[in-house]
Scaffold this motif. Structure first.
Motif, PDB file in Angstrom:
ATOM      1  N   ASP A 131       0.960  -1.431   0.157  1.00 15.62           N
ATOM      2  CA  ASP A 131       0.128   0.043   0.067  1.00 15.62           C
ATOM      3  C   ASP A 131       0.916   1.600   0.152  1.00 15.62           C
ATOM      4  O   ASP A 131       0.587   2.044  -0.214  1.00 15.62           O
ATOM      5  N   GLY A 132       1.656   0.916   0.067  1.00 15.68           N
ATOM      6  CA  GLY A 132       2.706   2.210   0.369  1.00 15.68           C
ATOM      7  C   GLY A 132       3.155   2.885   2.220  1.00 15.68           C
ATOM      8  O   GLY A 132       2.532   3.447   2.313  1.00 15.68           O
ATOM      9  N   LEU A 133       4.533   2.523   2.385  1.00 13.95           N
ATOM     10  CA  LEU A 133       4.789   3.031   3.775  1.00 13.95           C
ATOM     11  C   LEU A 133       4.773   4.466   3.801  1.00 13.95           C
ATOM     12  O   LEU A 133       6.344   5.068   3.675  1.00 13.95           O
ATOM     13  N   THR A 134       4.207   5.081   3.941  1.00 12.03           N
ATOM     14  CA  THR A 134       3.936   6.836   3.312  1.00 12.03           C
ATOM     15  C   THR A 134       3.356   7.623   4.775  1.00 12.03           C
ATOM     16  O   THR A 134       2.490   6.995   5.213  1.00 12.03           O
ATOM     17  N   PRO A 135       3.653   8.804   5.532  1.00 12.86           N
ATOM     18  CA  PRO A 135       3.606   8.942   6.245  1.00 12.86           C
ATOM     19  C   PRO A 135       1.296   9.358   5.944  1.00 12.86           C
ATOM     20  O   PRO A 135       0.553   9.326   6.962  1.00 12.86           O
ATOM     21  N   THR A 136       0.980   9.622   4.896  1.00 17.32           N
ATOM     22  CA  THR A 136      -0.904   9.357   4.148  1.00 17.32           C
ATOM     23  C   THR A 136      -1.305   8.088   4.731  1.00 17.32           C
ATOM     24  O   THR A 136      -2.282   8.185   5.134  1.00 17.32           O
ATOM     25  N   LYS A 137       0.011   7.171   4.706  1.00 18.16           N
ATOM     26  CA  LYS A 137      -0.871   5.735   4.630  1.00 18.16           C
ATOM     27  C   LYS A 137      -0.938   5.392   6.119  1.00 18.16           C
ATOM     28  O   LYS A 137      -1.725   4.698   7.026  1.00 18.16           O
ATOM     29  N   LEU A 138       0.401   5.933   6.640  1.00 18.80           N
ATOM     30  CA  LEU A 138       0.465   5.509   8.060  1.00 18.80           C
ATOM     31  C   LEU A 138      -0.678   5.906   9.181  1.00 18.80           C
ATOM     32  O   LEU A 138      -0.872   5.082   9.844  1.00 18.80           O
ATOM     33  N   LEU A 139      -0.774   7.089   8.766  1.00 20.00           N
ATOM     34  CA  LEU A 139      -1.992   7.796   9.638  1.00 20.00           C
ATOM     35  C   LEU A 139      -2.948   6.942   9.818  1.00 20.00           C
ATOM     36  O   LEU A 139      -3.514   6.758  11.431  1.00 20.00           O
TER      37      LEU A 139
END
Length: 525
Positions: free
Chosen positions: A288-296
């Motif tokens: 899914d992608g380890l980005t701040p948007t996905k992690l929030l």
């Protein structure tokens, strides 16, 4: 956004209704120019508004996360912890709690008034290169030494030996459990400093799986209600079919809790399925992608039912740690179980393999022998690190024994070994308080025994005897029990090929392994 436009339009109208400036060109050119600037001003104001709103929204999310994060009392951490910075990597203890409070009883059964217990635990070591990681599972019924732990009234317990590992979380008999005591126990067991501890309960676990849209799992056979609850009088309905399937929420929780009906029904087999589950969860998050948007969204779900140590108790620290894992490759993310053996109905730590594993992690070397310290170097085993459990030839690093008292015992039938070992210790500045014969003359490996709070001294002693294993005992002394390996080498420590941690490599799972492989242990697995 509407407010911004209403403020801009009257301004334009006033300029159009005002008489033209003296000398200004007549006609519509001036008006047309101002019409071009009008929409541009509006766009800029809208963009600015969105930026402010976006920043405020992100700030609100972080404030909300901070409000949801619970921390445990750091006053319960041991006063005799392993030294900070003993490894370049980072160690995070993850505890799965089966506490029944705050709505968890509906998911896990049991009484809502029950005390907190640890259902599963693993130590995650993130290597210094931030490209490798390993999770070491510790079976809950492993016999360990639980060091002094803080009780709710502020007093401390005494050291308890040969006690089940999950009993540490229950010290104090509180609903929330005792994460600090479990952390103390892991530090005592491994000699590694635990940088952070995270406790996730049933609700938090279920919410995580919902947020990612479910996790792929695999079952080696059909599973029935009676397999989840062996106290049922009947087999019950089938709750899982054999093979791959997507699970979330309650179904995901049921999957990781299943113990009976697969293999020998042991916690060891369940750990294998839990490791497969976490591997699959990591695959999903990485895809899914380890980005701040996905992690929030993940962080929002997790923090509602998560307790962390004070050092990880803010949203920015939590997110920073999560983002530090983005470059860890799935194949280089390993799952192992601490080297073990059955001791009756319980599990005992298998030595010297376990000590070799901890030594490898201290040296930031993978279980395959690769240097993952981030500083390059060869791929030799950790024997050159000077670590006490590392094995190999006698250490070339100078050992300073000043101020350390040691008693030496001959654990063999070969005469004179205690005297030889005493001379070696004295040469390094140790004070030998006495020599004698051990009660058991059948020791193969040299053992360095230590009392409460003396592990660091024992590690220093063991550097004189590479390949020696450490053993926690009661009392307040450090003892050396010399084994036949020392005698066979003519008084010189010999190499122990199993003490580099590589013995666990054969049973390791990588996060990209076949989902349906190695899901159980024992008969029928």
């Amino acid at each position: 956004m509407t407010t911004t436009s209403d403020q801009a339009i009257p301004s334009r109208r006033r300029r159009r209704e005002a008489p033209p400036r003296r000398g200004a060109p007549r006609g519509g050119r001036t008006t047309r120019r101002r019409r071009k600037r009008g929409p541009l001003r509006t766009v800029l104001l809208v963009a600015l508004s969105l930026t402010v709103l976006g920043t405020a929204g992100l700030g609100w999310i972080y404030l909300k996360l901070n409000g949801d994060i619970e921390t445990f009392d750091g006053a319960g951490l041991s006063k005799n912890r392993p030294a900070s910075g003993s490894s370049k990597g980072e160690n995070v203890l993850v505890i799965g709690s089966d506490a029944r409070t705050d709505g968890n009883s509906a998911l896990g059964g049991g009484s809502k008034d029950d005390i907190g217990r640890s259902d599963t635990a693993f130590l995650l070591h993130v290597y210094a290169d931030h490209r490798h990681a390993i999770a070491v599972s510790i079976p809950r019924d492993t016999l360990v030494t639980i060091p002094p732990c803080r009780l709710p009234d502020g007093t401390w317990t005494g050291t308890r030996t040969d006690t089940m590992f999950n009993a540490a979380f229950s010290v104090g008999q509180t609903e929330a459990g005792n994460p600090a005591c479990t952390q103390n126990t892991v530090e005592e067991l491994t000699g590694l400093r635990v940088d952070h501890t995270v406790v996730v309960d049933f609700k938090g676990f279920a919410a995580l799986t919902d947020v990612v849209g479910g996790v792929q799992v695999c079952l080696p056979q059909d599973i029935y209600q009676g397999d989840l609850n062996p106290n049922r009088a009947t087999k019950g309905e089938r709750i899982f079919e054999k093979g791959e399937q997507n699970v979330s929420g309650q179904k995901a929780l049921d999957y990781v809790r299943i113990r009976h009906g697969i293999g020998d029904g042991s916690d060891i087999g369940r750990i294998k399925r839990q490791q497969a589950f976490v591997s699959s969860l990591l695959k999903k998050i990485k895809s899914d992608g380890l980005t701040p948007t996905k992690l929030l969204p993940l962080a929002t779900a997790a923090t509602k039912s998560m307790t962390v140590d004070p050092g990880l108790g803010t949203a920015d620290k939590l997110m920073a740690f999560a983002m530090s894992l983005k470059d860890v490759d799935l194949h280089d993310t390993k799952f192992v179980t601490v080297p073990w053996r059955y001791q009756g109905s319980r599990v005992a730590i298998a030595e010297p393999d376990a000590s070799g594993l901890w030594a490898a992690l201290k040296a930031d070397r993978t279980i395959d022998g690769e240097d993952a310290s981030g500083g390059g170097g060869d791929t030799a085993t950790p024997s050159a690190s000077g670590s006490p459990e590392a094995g190999g030839e006698a250490s070339a690093v100078a050992v300073d024994g000043d101020g350390i008292d040691v008693a030496v015992y001959n654990g063999t039938t070969t005469n004179g070994l205690a005297s030889e070992a005493s001379a070696a210790l004295t040469a390094h500045g140790f004070t030998v308080t006495g020599t004698g014969n051990a009660s058991d003359p059948q020791h193969t490996t040299t053992v360095v025994q230590y009392g409460a709070g003396l592990r660091s001294q024992a590690e220093t002693v063991a550097r004189v005897f590479p390949g020696a294993r450490l053993e926690s005992i009661g009392g307040s002394t450090v003892n050396v029990v010399v084994g036949t390996a020392y005698a066979a080498a003519g008084g010189s420590p010999s190499a122990d090929p199993s003490a580099d941690g590589s013995s666990v490599a054969a049973d390791a799972r990588s996060a990209d392994d076949d989902l349906c492989a190695d899901l159980s242990y024992g008969s029928g697995g």
